[in-house]
Design an enzyme around this catalytic site. Structure first.
Site, short mmCIF file in Angstrom:
data_model
loop_
_atom_site.label_atom_id
_atom_site.label_comp_id
_atom_site.label_asym_id
_atom_site.label_seq_id
_atom_site.Cartn_x
_atom_site.Cartn_y
_atom_site.Cartn_z
N ASN A 10 0.87 -1.17 0.00
CA ASN A 10 0.00 0.00 0.00
C ASN A 10 0.91 1.23 0.00
O ASN A 10 1.48 1.57 1.03
CB ASN A 10 -0.90 -0.03 1.25
CG ASN A 10 -1.75 1.23 1.39
OD1 ASN A 10 -1.78 2.07 0.48
ND2 ASN A 10 -2.43 1.36 2.52
N LYS A 12 0.12 4.19 -0.22
CA LYS A 12 -0.55 5.35 0.38
C LYS A 12 -0.34 6.57 -0.53
O LYS A 12 -0.30 6.43 -1.74
CB LYS A 12 -0.05 5.56 1.81
CG LYS A 12 -0.21 4.27 2.64
CD LYS A 12 -0.08 4.47 4.11
CE LYS A 12 -0.27 3.13 4.81
NZ LYS A 12 -0.22 3.22 6.26
N HIS A 96 -9.59 0.95 4.84
CA HIS A 96 -8.31 1.14 5.54
C HIS A 96 -8.53 2.06 6.74
O HIS A 96 -9.35 2.98 6.67
CB HIS A 96 -7.27 1.74 4.57
CG HIS A 96 -5.90 1.74 5.16
ND1 HIS A 96 -5.48 2.69 6.06
CD2 HIS A 96 -4.86 0.88 5.00
CE1 HIS A 96 -4.23 2.42 6.42
NE2 HIS A 96 -3.84 1.32 5.79
N GLU A 98 -6.99 4.49 7.83
CA GLU A 98 -6.84 5.93 7.53
C GLU A 98 -8.11 6.47 6.87
O GLU A 98 -8.49 7.62 7.11
CB GLU A 98 -5.60 6.15 6.64
CG GLU A 98 -4.32 5.98 7.46
CD GLU A 98 -3.14 5.40 6.69
OE1 GLU A 98 -3.12 5.49 5.45
OE2 GLU A 98 -2.22 4.85 7.34
N GLU A 168 -5.40 -5.21 10.35
CA GLU A 168 -4.42 -4.14 10.55
C GLU A 168 -4.72 -3.44 11.88
O GLU A 168 -5.54 -2.49 11.92
CB GLU A 168 -4.51 -3.12 9.41
CG GLU A 168 -4.12 -3.68 8.07
CD GLU A 168 -3.49 -2.62 7.16
OE1 GLU A 168 -2.35 -2.82 6.75
OE2 GLU A 168 -4.13 -1.59 6.91
N GLY A 174 2.32 2.20 10.86
CA GLY A 174 3.25 3.32 10.78
C GLY A 174 3.94 3.65 12.08
O GLY A 174 4.55 4.72 12.22
N SER A 214 3.34 -2.20 10.29
CA SER A 214 4.80 -2.25 10.51
C SER A 214 5.42 -3.60 10.12
O SER A 214 6.39 -4.03 10.74
CB SER A 214 5.15 -1.88 11.95
OG SER A 214 4.74 -0.55 12.23
#
Ligand code: 13P
Length: 251
Positions: A10, A12, A96, A98, A168, A174, A214
């Site tokens: 991904n 992003k 996701h 985010e 996730e 991150g 991560s």
């Protein structure tokens, strides 16, 4: 039948055309084809048409990071699943964390987007996972249960076999703080048991469940060594050819 292992990058909102092209060229050089392994890159939307050229003559598949929940119409700034299909995407991330936290994407929207993608013949990679606060409150199973139920309840039953899930944990995205293989396996087993409740044993056993948060060249082998972990959804480490290639080679 063995479940497919999927290693998806991904990207992003990163990489300009020249950087993306170089990354894919390096990946193609280093990539070793393995049976039952799917390698996917998910660039930001404007790079998708270019990425189709970059992956030409390779086993790399193309995925998008998001799509609209409706087929077409007055939805300024959105991208339709139909266009993704025409542009050569086989996969699309949905829900996701985010998108959920920064763009107010709800469980119901995640379900509707998944159905639109399935109608177009794309595979949704449905992202689910708990926040740190939810884990600390002991609410992680409940959170994931709700996220899964919302998706299954929105989908045509005939499409239940065509989903991919990505666990996730938000606290691992991150942050450099990866879930341990044991933590991931515990949740993956739970996800599979929930799929079983909705769709039965056969579908549950055939559904790939990826881990994301991560994941990197150092921890990939341990994570992929678990039979419950059917692949990885990689963020930061997918932006460097050497790291992503090493992750792929860990399978
Ligand atoms: P990182 O690998 O950078 O933690 O990102 C994970 C992720 O969000 C993949 O979708």
């Amino acid at each position: 039948m063995a479940r497919k292992t999927i290693i998806a990058g991904n990207w992003k909102m990163n990489l300009l055309p020249a950087e993306g092209e170089e990354l894919v060229a390096e990946l193609k050089e280093q990539l070793q084809i393995r049976e039952n392994l799917e390698v996917v890159i998910c660039p930001q939307m404007a790079l998708v048409p270019m990425a189709l050229d970059w992956i030409y003559d390779s086993v790399i598949q193309l995925g998008a990071q998001n799509c609209a929940e409706k087929l077409s119409g007055a939805l300024t700034g959105e991208t339709s699943a139909e266009l993704l299909k025409v542009l050569g995407c086989r996969y699309c991330l949905v829900g996701h964390s985010e998108r959920r936290s920064l763009f107010n994407e709800t469980d119901d929207m995640v379900g509707r987007k998944s159905q639109v993608l399935l109608n177009m013949g794309l595979t949704p990679i449905v992202c689910i996972g708990e926040s740190l606060a939810q884990r600390e409150a002991g609410d992680h199973f409940k959170t994931i249960d709700t996220q899964i139920a919302a998706v299954f309840s929105q989908l045509d039953q005939t499409d239940w076999t065509r989903l991919v899930f990505a666990y996730e944990p938000v606290w691992a995205i991150g942050t450099g703080k990866t879930a341990t293989p044991e933590q991931a396996v515990e949740i993956h087993r739970f996800i599979r048991s929930k799929i079983k409740e909705f769709a039965g044993d056969v579908v549950a056993n055939a559904t790939s469940i990826l881990y994301g948060g991560s994941a990197n060249a150092v921890n990939a082998a341990d994570l992929l060594g678990e039979s419950e972990i059917d692949g990885l959804l990689v963020g930061g480490a997918s932006l460097k050819a050497e790291d992503f290639s090493q992750i792929i080679a860990s399978f």
